[in-house]
Design an enzyme around this catalytic site. Structure first.
Site, PDB file in Angstrom:
ATOM      1  N   GLU A 106       0.794  -1.223   0.000  1.00 17.14           N
ATOM      2  CA  GLU A 106       0.000   0.000   0.000  1.00 17.14           C
ATOM      3  C   GLU A 106       0.827   1.274   0.000  1.00 17.14           C
ATOM      4  O   GLU A 106       0.576   2.183  -0.783  1.00 17.14           O
ATOM      5  CB  GLU A 106      -0.981   0.021   1.184  1.00 17.14           C
ATOM      6  CG  GLU A 106      -2.245  -0.811   0.976  1.00 17.14           C
ATOM      7  CD  GLU A 106      -2.071  -2.275   1.323  1.00 17.14           C
ATOM      8  OE1 GLU A 106      -0.996  -2.642   1.835  1.00 17.14           O
ATOM      9  OE2 GLU A 106      -2.999  -3.066   1.086  1.00 17.14           O
ATOM     10  N   HIS A 175     -10.349  -5.157  10.377  1.00 15.45           N
ATOM     11  CA  HIS A 175     -10.982  -4.919   9.080  1.00 15.45           C
ATOM     12  C   HIS A 175     -12.301  -4.176   9.206  1.00 15.45           C
ATOM     13  O   HIS A 175     -13.108  -4.193   8.281  1.00 15.45           O
ATOM     14  CB  HIS A 175     -11.206  -6.254   8.346  1.00 15.45           C
ATOM     15  CG  HIS A 175      -9.941  -6.889   7.869  1.00 15.45           C
ATOM     16  ND1 HIS A 175      -9.026  -7.423   8.738  1.00 15.45           N
ATOM     17  CD2 HIS A 175      -9.429  -7.046   6.625  1.00 15.45           C
ATOM     18  CE1 HIS A 175      -8.001  -7.903   8.045  1.00 15.45           C
ATOM     19  NE2 HIS A 175      -8.223  -7.678   6.769  1.00 15.45           N
TER      20      HIS A 175
END
Lengths: 376, 405
Positions: A106, A175
């Site tokens: 990322e 998450h």
């Protein structure tokens, strides 16, 4: 390392209604199916039912078509057709130069996208979810949001960061988090939080066209939800202004300010308030949290005298905290009762279903809190 | 170790220049190690300089030619540029000590050959991004001394209008000036991504220090750059210390040019402006021809501390600094060579020194006279967003200070 990656939505998608048993041919067949399905719901007045996922997909396809400087990069956006199938069919249509699979890295690919934007391209940087964007948040804030100001206005950064934000179903703490307040606090960024399919399409297109870095906080739980889409919104020139809220339901007794998935919950709650207590709640869908449409909120507050904010982020230092503070600064004289908020609980998201429900606003939470505020 | 040797030997077979070292030697930091003869009379007639065989070390790469085409004019310009950068940095040092410059200020005294050598190897369509030790690069990319010093002084006519300061300077095809150690590396790969996307025959030069070389995102950028064959030249400016931590105390492998693993590497004497130019010229051709990225290591040395608050003497000896200054200085090195080769005379060099000094002093004096930005809300809030696309207002410290665009 491998285990959390498995929680990326691939496995869950296999059981969702969108997954095709013919995965190798997924791109084409799913596309055709989806188009047929979408058109199948057409009703009078040219309005048709479109899922948020398809609306986002349409927005991406239209902008990729219109502007050669635009490309999308992210994990699994191309061959896999998108972890959540938002980018479905784009690789086939626009080719690997403009629909680019990245490694799981990322900070790296976000930095590359920012660099490409500084060099004059208009990248769309997809994060599989915004939970993973924490790895890259330095690039979003320090490289993308601040460069224009630090350069004295000579170096713009036209980039769109997008992906699902907020809690999802049963994926536990790492998450399931809402980053609205994180990005909403940064000068130099614009941040939009679509709820309906029209929101999704209009705001994503506006984000891509905006010359600044824009963060598009989508919601995974809404991807499969269908909303009516007006004829105007189906056209390829449909954009929504960033910074303008929408009154989803007019009312006179209570202002409910909300965003993203909580808009739908608040509308259901408002209907119940009407039915149970005869109360008319006005529901404001923020659409954008930076800039924030304070005018619309205060105008509504002026009318109703009561304010409730509903969001799913953490309560401390969050979107609702900000709106309550603004209501003090700009609308204190209009308040006939203390403003209240319904938020996510101050707890890492638990896995067990019942506990997870307790961690986020439910429709009855909203109804009961409103009833308490209204003393009905 | 071995791969360096292999690379060099393999290179010898095909190297056009014909200079072939028989044994492996490490890269020198001698700034005056090249040779040239038969210098033409004309200022702009090219001639060949033979670089020292200790100018480069390579990793999985044929070495660059150990020769460099140049002209008297170019050598004089390089000299002038390095003197100007140093003079400007010394002015910044003085202004800082006079408390006219605020905050962080990182000077590149000793490292001038890197910025100057790179600029002389590329063209204005190539892109450069670096970290916060950026004044020299900003100057070489077209910034004026006045605008750079003006920025340090926080003036309205500074290169970033007084918004960026020492660490954040931008110019055409110069992307800063990033204050987050290592963050400029993937961003720089992104610049190269755009060049590839636009099919431009150019490269992006990405600089980072030996300290930054251990950041994870540096390796993330390496991976994608190689994967996608981006025309990017990663370059570790190894000045031996990341702040006060020596390379050996921070890095498991201090041969930074080998840290691309699957990316070929080139270590170059960064104290020698000619070797630096030769290396970058060669590397640019490599990248632009579609062979993908390289990891360069510019071996250099900073004479001063890490920043103005660091005397630079607690983690290294005064003798070490003194030795580098007196025997490896990039400016003195080039000067010695130019005199030795008869490129120029003592008098002409003195003239160049004087001209550079006069130019910098005049620009610094002008910068000092420039006004600070007026303390108005407009100046405070402008350029957060692209003009015309701002929100209707931004909040000040209080509701009353809210600024409406």
């Amino acid at each position: 390392m491998a285990a959390p990656r498995l929680f990326r939505p691939a496995s869950r998608l296999l059981s969702s209604r969108l997954a095709s048993p013919l995965r190798p041919a997924f791109g084409l067949s799913a596309c055709a199916q989806s188009a047929l399905r979408a058109r199948g719901y057409a009703s009078e007045g040219g309005v048709k039912e479109v899922t948020v996922r398809d609306a986002l997909n349409e927005a991406l396809a239209e902008e990729l078509e219109l502007n050669q400087k635009t490309f999308i990069m992210g994990e699994e956006v191309a061959q896999y057709n998108g972890a959540y199938k938002v980018t479905r069919g784009l690789l086939d249509r626009f080719g690997p130069k403009r629909v680019i699979d990245t490694p799981i890295t990322e900070a790296g690919f976000c930095g590359i996208a920012v660099g490409a934007a500084l060099a004059g391209l208009h990248p769309i940087c997809e994060f599989m979810t915004f939970n993973f964007a924490m790895q890259a948040i330095d690039q979003i804030i320090n490289s993308a949001a601040k460069t224009h100001y630090m350069s004295g206005g000579i170096q713009p950064c036209n980039i769109t960061f997008r992906g699902p934000n907020g809690f999802a179903a049963g994926v536990a703490a790492q998450h399931s988090q809402d980053y609205s307040a994180w990005y909403g606090s940064i000068p130099g960024l614009k941040v939009v939080t679509p709820w309906s399919s029209e929101d999704a399409k209009g705001l994503l297109k506006a984000a891509i066209r905006d010359p600044n870095p824009v963060v598009v906080l989508e919601n995974e739980l809404l991807y499969g939800q269908a909303f009516p889409m007006s004829e105007a919104a189906q056209k390829n020139d449909f954009v929504l202004p960033i910074g303008k809220a929408k009154i989803e339901r007019p009312g006179k007794d209570l202002t409910i300010v909300t965003l993203s998935r909580c808009v739908g919950q608040s509308l259901t709650a408002a209907a119940e308030l009407k039915q149970k207590y005869g109360v008319d709640a006005e529901v404001i869908n923020l659409r954008s949290i930076k800039p924030l449409d304070v005018e619309t909120i205060i105008a509504s507050l002026k009318k109703t005298g009561r304010l409730m904010v509903v969001e799913s982020g953490y309560p401390m230092f969050g979107v609702s905290s900000e709106i309550l503070a603004l209501s003090m600064e700009y609308g204190f004289d209009y308040l006939t009762a203390p403003a209240v908020r319904v938020t996510g609980a101050e707890v890492p998201t638990p896995y067990a279903h019942g506990l997870e429900n307790m961690a986020f606003p439910q429709e009855d939470t909203i109804v009961s809190q409103a009833a308490k505020l209204l003393r009905v | 170790m071995d791969s360096g040797t292999t690379g060099k030997l393999r290179g010898c077979a095909s190297a056009p220049s014909g200079f072939c070292p028989l044994t492996r030697r490490s890269v020198t930091t001698d700034a005056a190690s090249s040779h040239a003869e038969n210098i033409p009379q004309e200022d702009d007639k090219p001639f060949t300089v033979r670089l020292s065989d200790e100018s480069f070390e390579t990793y999985e790469l044929d070495p660059p030619p150990y020769t460099l085409e140049t002209t008297k004019k170019e050598l004089k310009q390089m000299y002038y540029d390095m003197v100007t950068v140093r003079r400007m940095e010394m002015a910044a040092d003085r202004l800082y000590k006079e408390k006219k410059i605020r905050g962080f200020c990182h000077l590149s005294v000793g490292q001038e050959a890197v910025a100057v050598g790179i600029e002389h190897a590329i063209n204005r369509q190539d892109k450069i991004i670096t970290a916060y030790r950026c004044h020299g690069f900003a100057l070489m990319r077209g910034g004026t001394v006045k605008s750079i010093i003006g920025e340090l002084l926080g003036r309205r006519e500074g290169i970033a209008y007084g918004k960026g300061g020492s660490m954040h300077m931008f110019a055409e095809n110069f992307y800063g000036g990033n204050g987050i150690v290592g963050a400029q590396v993937p961003v720089g790969a992104g610049l190269a991504f755009a060049q590839q996307y636009n099919e431009q025959p150019n490269t992006s030069i990405v600089l980072y220090g030996d300290g930054a070389s251990n950041q994870g995102q540096v390796f993330e950028a390496f991976n994608m750059a190689k994967l996608w064959n981006l025309p990017v030249l990663f370059g570790c400016e190894n000045n031996k210390y990341g702040m006060g931590t020596s390379a050996a105390r921070s890095s498991a492998l201090t041969e930074y040019y080998k840290r691309g693993q699957y990316i070929p590497g080139l270590k170059v004497n960064g104290m020698d402006v000619l070797a630096t130019k030769a290396a970058v010229q060669y590397s640019k051709d490599y990248a632009v021809s579609g062979k993908g990225p390289l990891v360069l290591e510019y071996v250099t040395y900073r004479y001063g501390g890490h920043s103005m608050s660091d005397p630079g003497t607690t983690y290294r000896s005064r003798e070490e600094i003194q030795r580098m200054r007196s025997t490896h200085d990039p400016i003195a090195g080039l000067k010695q060579k130019m005199l030795e080769w008869g490129v120029t005379s003592e008098e002409e060099l003195k003239g160049l020194d004087k001209a550079a000094r006069a130019h910098v002093d005049a620009e610094v004096a002008e910068a000092e006279q420039m006004p600070a930005p007026e303390n108005t809300p407009r100046n405070l809030f402008e350029d957060i967003y692209v003009r015309g696309s701002e929100p209707r207002w931004m909040r000040g410290r209080t509701v009353d200070e809210t600024f409406y665009y």
